[in-house]
Design a protein around this motif. Structure first.
Motif, short mmCIF file in Angstrom:
data_model
loop_
_atom_site.label_atom_id
_atom_site.label_comp_id
_atom_site.label_asym_id
_atom_site.label_seq_id
_atom_site.Cartn_x
_atom_site.Cartn_y
_atom_site.Cartn_z
N SER A 142 0.82 -1.21 0.00
CA SER A 142 0.00 0.00 0.00
C SER A 142 0.85 1.26 0.00
O SER A 142 0.34 2.36 0.17
N ARG A 143 2.17 1.10 -0.16
CA ARG A 143 3.06 2.26 -0.15
C ARG A 143 2.81 3.12 -1.39
O ARG A 143 2.44 2.62 -2.45
N THR A 144 2.98 4.44 -1.23
CA THR A 144 2.65 5.38 -2.28
C THR A 144 3.82 6.28 -2.64
O THR A 144 4.78 6.42 -1.87
N LEU A 145 3.72 6.93 -3.79
CA LEU A 145 4.75 7.87 -4.21
C LEU A 145 4.76 9.12 -3.34
O LEU A 145 5.81 9.60 -2.93
N GLN A 146 3.56 9.63 -3.05
CA GLN A 146 3.49 10.89 -2.29
C GLN A 146 4.03 10.76 -0.87
O GLN A 146 4.42 11.76 -0.26
N ASP A 147 4.07 9.53 -0.35
CA ASP A 147 4.62 9.33 0.99
C ASP A 147 6.06 8.82 0.94
O ASP A 147 6.65 8.51 1.97
N GLY A 148 6.61 8.72 -0.26
CA GLY A 148 7.99 8.28 -0.41
C GLY A 148 8.93 9.46 -0.56
O GLY A 148 8.53 10.62 -0.52
N ASN A 149 10.21 9.17 -0.75
CA ASN A 149 11.23 10.20 -0.89
C ASN A 149 11.34 10.62 -2.36
O ASN A 149 12.16 10.09 -3.12
N LEU A 150 10.54 11.59 -2.75
CA LEU A 150 10.49 12.01 -4.15
C LEU A 150 11.76 12.69 -4.62
O LEU A 150 11.97 12.86 -5.82
N SER A 151 12.62 13.07 -3.68
CA SER A 151 13.88 13.71 -4.08
C SER A 151 14.76 12.77 -4.91
O SER A 151 15.68 13.21 -5.60
N LEU A 152 14.47 11.46 -4.86
CA LEU A 152 15.22 10.50 -5.67
C LEU A 152 15.00 10.73 -7.16
O LEU A 152 15.74 10.22 -8.00
N LEU A 153 13.98 11.53 -7.48
CA LEU A 153 13.69 11.84 -8.88
C LEU A 153 14.58 12.96 -9.42
O LEU A 153 14.67 13.15 -10.63
N GLU A 154 15.24 13.69 -8.53
CA GLU A 154 16.09 14.79 -8.97
C GLU A 154 17.23 14.27 -9.86
O GLU A 154 17.79 13.22 -9.62
N ASN A 155 17.52 15.04 -10.90
CA ASN A 155 18.57 14.73 -11.88
C ASN A 155 18.19 13.60 -12.82
O ASN A 155 19.05 13.10 -13.57
N PHE A 156 16.93 13.17 -12.80
CA PHE A 156 16.51 12.14 -13.75
C PHE A 156 16.61 12.69 -15.17
O PHE A 156 16.09 13.77 -15.48
N GLU A 157 17.27 11.95 -16.04
CA GLU A 157 17.44 12.34 -17.44
C GLU A 157 16.40 11.63 -18.30
O GLU A 157 16.30 10.40 -18.29
N PHE A 158 15.63 12.40 -19.06
CA PHE A 158 14.59 11.81 -19.89
C PHE A 158 15.13 11.31 -21.23
O PHE A 158 14.47 10.54 -21.91
N ASN A 159 16.32 11.74 -21.60
CA ASN A 159 16.91 11.30 -22.86
C ASN A 159 18.37 10.94 -22.66
O ASN A 159 19.23 11.83 -22.57
N LEU A 160 18.68 9.65 -22.58
CA LEU A 160 20.06 9.23 -22.38
C LEU A 160 20.93 9.47 -23.61
O LEU A 160 22.16 9.40 -23.53
N ASN A 161 20.30 9.77 -24.75
CA ASN A 161 21.07 10.08 -25.95
C ASN A 161 21.57 11.52 -25.93
O ASN A 161 22.43 11.89 -26.73
N GLY A 162 21.00 12.33 -25.04
CA GLY A 162 21.41 13.72 -24.91
C GLY A 162 21.14 14.19 -23.50
O GLY A 162 20.12 14.82 -23.23
N LYS A 163 22.03 13.88 -22.58
CA LYS A 163 21.83 14.22 -21.17
C LYS A 163 22.09 15.71 -20.94
O LYS A 163 23.04 16.27 -21.49
N LEU A 164 21.27 16.30 -20.10
CA LEU A 164 21.50 17.70 -19.74
C LEU A 164 22.83 17.83 -19.01
O LEU A 164 23.56 18.81 -19.21
N GLY A 165 23.16 16.84 -18.18
CA GLY A 165 24.39 16.88 -17.40
C GLY A 165 25.65 16.84 -18.23
O GLY A 165 26.73 17.22 -17.76
N THR A 166 25.56 16.38 -19.48
CA THR A 166 26.74 16.35 -20.35
C THR A 166 26.54 17.23 -21.58
O THR A 166 27.25 17.10 -22.57
N THR A 167 25.56 18.15 -21.48
CA THR A 167 25.26 19.06 -22.59
C THR A 167 25.44 20.52 -22.19
O THR A 167 26.06 21.30 -22.91
N LEU A 168 24.88 20.87 -21.02
CA LEU A 168 24.94 22.26 -20.56
C LEU A 168 26.02 22.41 -19.50
O LEU A 168 25.95 21.79 -18.44
N PHE A 169 27.02 23.26 -19.78
CA PHE A 169 28.15 23.42 -18.87
C PHE A 169 28.27 24.83 -18.32
O PHE A 169 29.30 25.18 -17.76
#
Length: 251
Positions: free
Chosen positions: A103-130
């Protein structure tokens, strides 16, 4: 799991062998597994039912997020973004210490784990914007901001070959995982030339509900273009556009 070869690709089930198509090509596997009725009712499969319930909840949460940022996501995603996002959200669900397993939910979990999630591994923001940027979300006013000082695009952005122009995009969304709804606002620069000359200072703002009681996710991305005969075209249909989560703010 076997891979189909040859000119004719099969789909369906023949002689207990299931033939199907995936992003990895045409595959085949032996049909099998436990009866669905047994999984739904047998006490021996209690853990399986609990895991399935939480996996399903994470999958729905992923759909809420993807739908919320669809305007930006459709221009910057890889083929496995759904499964990668679901995996991250399952991990978030498991951090819920309030509800019982199953019965565990997203809203009661640690949503900070979503930070830095890259939606496109073919063009990561972390390796594109400096170039450094500052970003923040003010829950009282509902304003999400991103600021970038003037910078040289050719020095501070690792653009794919063929790029003549680019655009910086930002969006913010309130996510109601329980009711499977969301709100979304976004801002973006004009299409800017990819040259050595410094840009102007960039300030982007997206205004959400003031004093919201919902989790808020802010994303930042870059889209690349190629100018041909005075017309702007998304470079390689956006295959190398970047988009990532830069803020997760919970009430």
């Amino acid at each position: 799991m076997a891979k189909q070869t040859g000119i004719i690709k099969l789909k369906g089930t023949i002689g207990g062998i299931s033939f199907y198509k995936t992003t990895d090509g045409h595959l085949a596997r032996e049909k099998g597994g436990v009866d669905a009725n047994r999984i739904a009712n047998d006490p021996a499969f209690q853990r399986t039912r609990e895991n399935g319930s939480e996996f399903g909840r994470a999958g729905k949460g992923g759909k809420v997020l993807r739908n919320a940022i669809r305007i930006l996501l459709q221009n910057a995603k890889d083929k496995r973004v759904v499964s990668r996002l679901t995996k991250t959200l399952v991990a978030i669900t498991k951090t819920d210490t309030t509800n019982e397993r199953g019965s565990r939910t997203l809203q009661d979990g640690n949503l900070s784990l979503l930070e830095n999630f890259e939606f496109n591994l073919n063009g990561k923001l972390g390796t594109t914007l400096f170039t450094p940027f500052t970003n923040a979300f003010d829950r009282v006013s509902g304003d999400a901001i991103v600021n970038l000082d003037a910078f040289s695009p050719t020095v501070r952005i690792a653009a794919p070959t063929g790029t003549t122009h680019f655009k910086v995009v930002m969006g913010a969304s309130e996510l109601d995982f329980e009711n499977e709804t969301s709100t979304f606002e976004n801002d973006e620069t004009a299409i800017l030339p990819y040259t050595a000359d410094d840009t102007a200072v960039i300030a982007l703002t997206a205004s959400l509900t003031a004093n919201s009681t919902l989790p808020v996710v802010q994303v930042l991305g870059i889209e690349f273009y190629q100018e041909v005969n005075g017309q702007m075209y998304e470079l390689k249909n956006g295959a190398y556009n970047a988009l990532a989560v830069v803020i997760v703010d919970t009430p």
